[in-house]
Write a protein that holds these residues in place. Structure first.
Motif, PDB file in Angstrom:
ATOM      1  N   LYS A  65       0.716  -1.343   0.186  1.00 53.59           N
ATOM      2  CA  LYS A  65       0.061   0.130  -0.144  1.00 53.59           C
ATOM      3  C   LYS A  65       0.819   1.370   0.137  1.00 53.59           C
ATOM      4  O   LYS A  65       0.689   1.999  -0.934  1.00 53.59           O
ATOM      5  CB  LYS A  65      -1.023  -0.009   1.542  1.00 53.59           C
ATOM      6  N   SER A  66       1.799   1.226   1.026  1.00 53.65           N
ATOM      7  CA  SER A  66       2.583   2.567   0.964  1.00 53.65           C
ATOM      8  C   SER A  66       3.546   2.656  -0.196  1.00 53.65           C
ATOM      9  O   SER A  66       3.700   3.666  -0.614  1.00 53.65           O
ATOM     10  CB  SER A  66       3.573   2.571   2.161  1.00 53.65           C
ATOM     11  N   THR A  67       3.842   1.306  -0.869  1.00 54.10           N
ATOM     12  CA  THR A  67       4.639   1.587  -2.050  1.00 54.10           C
ATOM     13  C   THR A  67       4.144   2.175  -3.269  1.00 54.10           C
ATOM     14  O   THR A  67       4.426   2.733  -3.857  1.00 54.10           O
ATOM     15  CB  THR A  67       5.111   0.064  -2.536  1.00 54.10           C
TER      16      THR A  67
ATOM     17  N   LEU B  46      -3.462   9.609   1.653  1.00 57.18           N
ATOM     18  CA  LEU B  46      -3.346   9.513   3.158  1.00 57.18           C
ATOM     19  C   LEU B  46      -2.889   8.096   3.320  1.00 57.18           C
ATOM     20  O   LEU B  46      -3.541   6.978   3.145  1.00 57.18           O
ATOM     21  CB  LEU B  46      -4.911   9.599   3.934  1.00 57.18           C
ATOM     22  N   ASP B  47      -1.811   7.972   3.933  1.00 53.36           N
ATOM     23  CA  ASP B  47      -1.234   6.650   4.381  1.00 53.36           C
ATOM     24  C   ASP B  47      -1.600   6.054   5.735  1.00 53.36           C
ATOM     25  O   ASP B  47      -0.819   6.699   6.757  1.00 53.36           O
ATOM     26  CB  ASP B  47       0.403   6.576   4.142  1.00 53.36           C
ATOM     27  N   GLU B  48      -2.525   5.458   6.068  1.00 53.70           N
ATOM     28  CA  GLU B  48      -2.868   5.029   7.400  1.00 53.70           C
ATOM     29  C   GLU B  48      -3.126   6.148   8.509  1.00 53.70           C
ATOM     30  O   GLU B  48      -2.463   5.846   9.487  1.00 53.70           O
ATOM     31  CB  GLU B  48      -2.089   3.906   8.019  1.00 53.70           C
ATOM     32  N   PRO B  49      -3.948   6.888   8.067  1.00 52.42           N
ATOM     33  CA  PRO B  49      -4.170   7.958   9.447  1.00 52.42           C
ATOM     34  C   PRO B  49      -4.845   7.451  10.528  1.00 52.42           C
ATOM     35  O   PRO B  49      -4.663   8.268  11.404  1.00 52.42           O
ATOM     36  CB  PRO B  49      -5.188   8.982   8.306  1.00 52.42           C
TER      37      PRO B  49
ATOM     38  N   PRO C 274       2.149  11.208   4.879  1.00 52.67           N
ATOM     39  CA  PRO C 274       2.907   9.899   4.828  1.00 52.67           C
ATOM     40  C   PRO C 274       2.416   8.814   6.115  1.00 52.67           C
ATOM     41  O   PRO C 274       2.100   9.516   7.144  1.00 52.67           O
ATOM     42  CB  PRO C 274       4.333  10.210   4.885  1.00 52.67           C
ATOM     43  N   GLU C 275       2.895   7.755   6.001  1.00 55.30           N
ATOM     44  CA  GLU C 275       2.819   6.596   7.086  1.00 55.30           C
ATOM     45  C   GLU C 275       3.529   7.381   8.500  1.00 55.30           C
ATOM     46  O   GLU C 275       4.542   7.944   8.301  1.00 55.30           O
ATOM     47  CB  GLU C 275       3.084   5.452   6.797  1.00 55.30           C
ATOM     48  N   GLY C 276       2.933   7.209   9.613  1.00 54.64           N
ATOM     49  CA  GLY C 276       3.789   7.665  10.755  1.00 54.64           C
ATOM     50  C   GLY C 276       3.871   9.261  10.780  1.00 54.64           C
ATOM     51  O   GLY C 276       4.735   9.812  11.511  1.00 54.64           O
TER      52      GLY C 276
HETATM   53 MG   LIG Z   1       2.395   1.070   4.665  1.00 54.26          MG
END
Ligand SMILES: [Mg+2]
Ligand SMILES: Nc1ncnc2c1ncn2[C@@H]1O[C@H](COP(=O)(O)OP(=O)(O)OP(=O)(O)O)[C@@H](O)[C@H]1O
Length: 236
Positions: free
Chosen positions: A40-42, A158-161, A82-84
């Motif tokens: 997903k992040s990729t 949005l990466d894993e909000p 981004p994630e994090g």
């Molecule tokens: Mg990810």
């Protein structure tokens, strides 16, 4: 607005995306769900130009993005949370938001954007002078989202909000994500491991498994889909 055709991408010998076809129409909220390590992040990193696809095409507003740098894509209206979160912990809340406005030419527009962010997340106004690193996790996610909104992006990724946040805060943040989509007509691609939440928020969704899209459809339909229920919703 966004179209991926046969996109492969990864990290050297590791092919994390194995040929992805995905579309996001103007004004939509589309969710991309999948387990840990599905890619997903990729996928998001490839869309915003942080990774270069090894095959296939990414088109944004009808234009092939190949060769465009991340900052050029930001200038064209893409904005990634981004994630994090990745806020600057040593800067204040206000300074972090200011960084999101670096492409906005007029001070008046910056003030308008800031007013909108403060309207969405009043706590950020109260904490303007506070060091961002001292905010709670939920407040940091609000700040990351607020920063991404400065400059009025037309396409928000949005990466894993929801990652690591308490249910009440998640509810608040997701209500604002829907509000941004409704009020600003911002198109949103939402990546989530929390499939239930993502499918409740989005209109359409894709399921990613080990670098391959295995299912897609209306979010409502996927919520009722037996495979999705078994694999991602903890049902059946
Ligand atoms: Mg990810
Ligand atoms: N910087 C990297 N270098 C090498 N391999 C990586 C790198 N980042 C991710 N990968 C690998 O690529 C694959 C996809 O990872 P990715 O981060 O896109 O998954 P994800 O769906 O976002 O997972 P999560 O839900 O845990 O965030 C995984 O096998 C992962 O180990």
């Amino acid at each position: 607005m966004l179209e991926l055709v046969g996109v492969k991408s990864g990290y050297g010998p590791i092919e994390a995306l194995k040929g992805i076809d995905l579309q996001v129409g103007e004004g939509e909220i589309v969710a991309l769900i999948g387990a840990n390590g599905a890619g997903k992040s990729t996928c998001l990193k490839t869309i915003v130009g942080l990774l270069r696809p090894t095959a296939g095409q990414v088109r944004f507003c009808g234009q092939d993005t190949l060769g465009l740098k991340p900052q050029q894509l930001v200038a064209q209206g893409m904005s990634l949370v981004p994630e994090g979160r990745r806020i600057f912990g040593d800067l204040t809340v206000g300074e972090n938001l200011g960084l999101g406005a670096y492409l906005t030419a007029s001070r008046a527009q910056v003030q308008l954007d800031l007013a909108y962010v403060f309207d969405l997340f009043p706590i950020l106004q109260e904490r303007q002078k506070q060091r961002a690193g001292t905010l709670s996790g939920g407040q940091q996610q609000m700040l990351a989202l607020g920063r991404a909104l400065m400059g009025r992006p037309k396409f928000l990724l949005l990466d894993e909000p929801s990652l690591g946040l308490a249910p009440l805060i998640i509810k608040e943040i997701f209500a604002m994500i829907q509000r941004i989509n409704r009020e600003q007509k911002t198109t949103i691609l939402l990546v989530e491991q929390n499939a239930h939440l993502a499918l409740k928020t989005a209109q359409r969704a894709y399921v990613l498994e080990s670098g391959v899209l295995t299912l897609q459809g209306l979010a409502k339909e996927l919520l009722g889909n037996k495979e999705v229920q078994a694999a991602y919703l903890g049902l059946v």
